[in-house]
Enzyme design. Structure first.
Site, PDB file in Angstrom:
ATOM      1  N   HIS A 154       5.565  14.679  25.359  1.00 56.56           N
ATOM      2  CA  HIS A 154       4.390  15.047  24.777  1.00 56.56           C
ATOM      3  C   HIS A 154       3.859  16.341  25.215  1.00 56.56           C
ATOM      4  O   HIS A 154       2.872  17.052  24.535  1.00 56.56           O
ATOM      5  CB  HIS A 154       3.123  14.043  25.240  1.00 56.56           C
ATOM      6  CG  HIS A 154       3.397  12.744  24.678  1.00 56.56           C
ATOM      7  ND1 HIS A 154       3.372  12.114  23.166  1.00 56.56           N
ATOM      8  CD2 HIS A 154       3.337  11.533  25.497  1.00 56.56           C
ATOM      9  CE1 HIS A 154       3.668  11.096  23.369  1.00 56.56           C
ATOM     10  NE2 HIS A 154       3.537  10.500  24.453  1.00 56.56           N
ATOM     11  N   ASP A 206      11.490   6.554  22.707  1.00 55.81           N
ATOM     12  CA  ASP A 206      10.013   6.558  23.414  1.00 55.81           C
ATOM     13  C   ASP A 206       9.167   5.844  22.314  1.00 55.81           C
ATOM     14  O   ASP A 206       9.306   6.398  21.116  1.00 55.81           O
ATOM     15  CB  ASP A 206       9.504   7.564  24.261  1.00 55.81           C
ATOM     16  CG  ASP A 206       8.196   7.249  25.042  1.00 55.81           C
ATOM     17  OD1 ASP A 206       8.194   7.119  25.977  1.00 55.81           O
ATOM     18  OD2 ASP A 206       7.192   6.997  24.353  1.00 55.81           O
TER      19      ASP A 206
HETATM   20  C1  X5A Z   1       5.206   9.486  28.187  1.00 51.97           C
HETATM   21  C2  X5A Z   1       4.240   8.406  27.437  1.00 51.97           C
HETATM   22  C3  X5A Z   1       2.042   7.872  26.935  1.00 51.97           C
HETATM   23  C4  X5A Z   1       0.824   8.294  26.779  1.00 51.97           C
HETATM   24  C5  X5A Z   1      -0.215   7.464  26.397  1.00 51.97           C
HETATM   25  C6  X5A Z   1      -1.427   7.913  26.562  1.00 51.97           C
HETATM   26  N1  X5A Z   1       2.922   8.778  27.247  1.00 51.97           N
HETATM   27  N2  X5A Z   1      -2.544   6.918  26.031  1.00 51.97           N
HETATM   28  O1  X5A Z   1       4.847   7.314  27.311  1.00 51.97           O
HETATM   29 ZN    ZN Z   2       5.781   6.547  25.520  1.00 50.29          ZN
END
Ligand code: X5A
Ligand code: ZN
Length: 654
Positions: A146, A185
């Site tokens: 992200h 993911d």
């Molecule tokens: C790397 C990952 C998830 C973020 C979720 C935030 N991030 N609500 O799985």
């Molecule tokens: Zn994730």
């Protein structure tokens, strides 16, 4: 620590592993519980250790990434932020800075962990590219996909996979010209997508829950129409799930009909996997049900490319048992000294075929192989209701269903042996049910009357929310409830509430207004409602579908406490469904001691309708005739009376 592959065995594959406990020093500053916590990598490491895997791999020590490599994908600003955030002089400001970002925390250990995470992927990627290792798994945190050029986000600080990808392309002596990134993911890899948006050397593929832009990270970046730009057009592939509960069959269908054909054509020099395991069965954030077997199948199919040069980097994955079991299954595949065992019995969702079709259509100008028609039988098979259980032998077997199973069967034949040992601790049925329990069993003991005033007055339409499916006039099918038992009783009642029509189009019905009930009663108005006696568990599933929201299977949206406060305060607006139009649950009294609940807009929405902020709009023909059909079926009104009632509700000022 550079160690101990069993040097006696000549043709064993050399699989690198990296783990460093300094990456456990990144945790929430206040010690608050958080899904992205140190136990994640610890659980994986312990699992590999006790399974005797470490001795069979090349265990490498982690190194911090150098800024010059990070700078290939992140701004100077970003680098400075992550470098300095853990230092003393930020002690007083650290939490305030974290709060500026989306789903980010920092502590004293964050900076070092972030540099080690990126550095670990760099380290193994270079070794795999050189052929020193055949493949590798970097067991790292914080995750990366992200993180954007100038912004940490979604638990991610450095975009680890992107940093490694750039290094491989920039070190020309490595001879890496084309890289396939597979991001499995459960969340969209927004950061990675942007970093290689224009770059045809990087084929970025992400499969994720999307739910029309409602699932994290919300917005349309994860849409299948985001295909890259300029020379990179066609080299960005998104497969956006419409709903949760996707499992092995859905993922393998996407592999067979999207990813693998494109990858063959692309012919990467190396494959990097953004390996999050939050689509795993039992994950509290993902709400999907991929088993360790599913992950090993997905990986196995990728090992056919780039002579098996695969670099896996951990991303998400928040159920420690599912996470550790899934990683173990993957490392065993990389080691290649054991045949794959397991099977996927369920069929893909109907929505999965729809998504696959849409992706293929969007990308076929760039990848001609996708122009081939999918076998017709795959496309036209009956929309199955939600299938979570893998032992659904009583699902009607029209020939379409058979074909799909056979097709999948064939695709996996070469590596499959019957029955699953890989589902260690993830005994399919038990575990699949475990995601829904315990709230489901608890709420299945309470009955409510679900009072409907819109299209749900038509029984066949309402049943779509229970059994799944699509009736005349609906633009998209419903997923259905997990418990598919029909309503125990149906009755009609009138209430002193105002029915009106607002909004000007919906995903389900297309253009035209839809029905709302004023949450307050008033003595002048009269509304006809059809009441269905269902369980509170089913009511939850209906609520979620009415609000086209994400299916977070870990907790109910409306539980006994909510019921209690709805009964006390007459209505309760559900925060988790706040983007939906029907998130206000109104208590309408009781019938035989069973509470009557309806769902509509909030009082403040009514004000917005009055002020013109939200449109008031008459129902379209099809929708109106569904309503009239429902009302007439209830036998309280004749067809003419029903039409007059709808007409008045859609014309009288609010
Ligand atoms: C790397 C990952 C998830 C973020 C979720 C935030 N991030 N609500 O799985
Ligand atoms: Zn994730």
């Amino acid at each position: 620590m550079e160690s101990n592959s069993d040097s006696t065995t000549e043709n064993r594959r050399r699989v690198g592993l990296i783990y460093d406990e300094r990456m456990c020093r990144h945790f929430t500053p206040d010690g608050e519980g958080h899904p992205e916590n140190p136990n994640r990598i610890l659980a994986i490491w312990n699992k590999l250790q006790s399974a005797g895997i470490l001795q069979r791999c090349v265990v490498l020590s982690a190194k911090e990434a150098e800024d010059e490599y990070i700078a290939a994908v992140h701004t100077k600003n970003h680098i400075d932020l992550i470098k300095n955030i853990s230092s003393k002089k930020f002690d007083s400001r650290r939490e305030r800075i974290a709060a500026k970002y989306n789903s980010i925390y920092f502590n004293e250990g964050s900076s070092e962990a972030a540099y080690l995470a990126a550095g670990s992927v760099l380290e193994v990627a270079e070794k795999v590219a050189k052929g020193v290792l055949d493949s590798a798994f970097a067991i790292i945190r914080p995750p990366g996909h992200h993180a954007e050029e100038n912004e940490p986000m979604g638990f991610c600080l450095h975009n680890n996979v992107a940093v490694a990808t750039s290094l491989l392309l920039n070190k020309r002596e490595l001879g890496i010209n084309k890289i396939l990134i597979v991001d499995w993911d459960v969340h969209h890899g927004n950061g990675t997508q942007k970093m290689f948006w224009n770059d045809p050397r990087v084929l970025f593929f992400s499969v994720h829950r999307y739910e029309f832009g409602r699932f994290y990270p919300a917005g349309d970046d994860g849409s299948h129409i985001k295909i890259g730009e300029g020379p990179g057009a066609g080299y960005n592939i998104n497969v956006p799930w419409e709903n949760g509960w996707c499992g092995d069959a859905d993922y393998l269908a996407v592999w067979d009909h999207v990813l693998i054909p494109i990858a063959k054509d692309f012919s990467p020099d190396i494959v990097i996997i953004s390996a999050g395991f939050d689509a795993a069965v039992g994950d509290p954030l993902g709400g999907c049900c991929v088993t360790p077997y599913g992950y090993s199948m997905m990986l196995k199919k990728l090992m056919k490319f780039a002579q098996g040069k695969i670099v896996m980097a951990l991303e998400g994955g928040y159920n420690l048992a599912s996470l550790a079991n899934s990683v173990l299954a993957c490392v065993e595949v990389l080691l290649e000294d054991k045949p794959l065992v397991g099977s996927s019995e369920a069929d893909p969702f109907e929505s999965t075929w729809r998504v696959i079709e849409a992706v293929r259509e969007e990308l076929s100008p760039f990848w001609p192989i996708l122009k081939d028609e999918l076998p017709r039988k795959l496309i036209i098979r009956q929309a199955p209701p939600i299938q979570i259980s893998t032992s659904d032998s009583d699902v009607e077997n029209d020939n379409g269903t058979h074909i799909v199973s056979e097709d999948l069967e064939k695709a996996i034949q070469d590596v499959v042996q019957p029955f699953s040992e890989l589902r260690v601790g993830v005994n399919s049925n038990d575990d699949v049910n475990a995601i829904y329990a315990p709230w489901r069993s608890e709420l299945s003991n309470t009955d409510v009357w679900y009072a409907t005033f819109g299209s749900n007055m038509c029984k066949s339409r309402f049943l779509c929310y229970i059994e799944g499916g699509q009736v005349e006039g609906m633009r998209k099918p419903c997923a259905g409830s997990l418990d598919k038992s029909p309503p125990k009783e149906i009755l009609w009642k009138t209430f002193s509430h105002r029915l009106f029509f607002g909004r000007d189009q919906t995903k389900t019905w297309g253009p035209g207004g839809v029905a709302f009930l004023h949450p307050e009663s008033n003595s002048q108005d009269k509304a006809y409602l059809c009441l269905y006696r269902i369980t509170l568990e089913q009511f939850n599933d209906v609520l979620v579908q009415e609000n086209i929201s994400s299916f977070d299977t870990s907790s109910p949206v409306f539980d006994l406490t909510d019921l209690d406060s709805a009964m006390k305060k007459r209505y309760i607006s559900l925060e988790v469904l706040k983007r939906g139009w029907y998130h206000n649950v109104v208590y309408m009294g009781n019938e035989n001691g069973i509470p009557i609940l309806t769902m509509t807009c909030t009082l403040s929405d009514v004000e917005s309708f009055k002020s013109g902020k939200f449109p008031l709009c008459a129902p379209a023909k099809e929708y109106a005739s569904t309503l009239v059909g429902g009302l007439v079926g209830g036998k309280l009104l004749s067809e003419d009376e029903a039409m007059a009632y709808i007409l008045e509700a859609s014309t009288k000022p609010l």
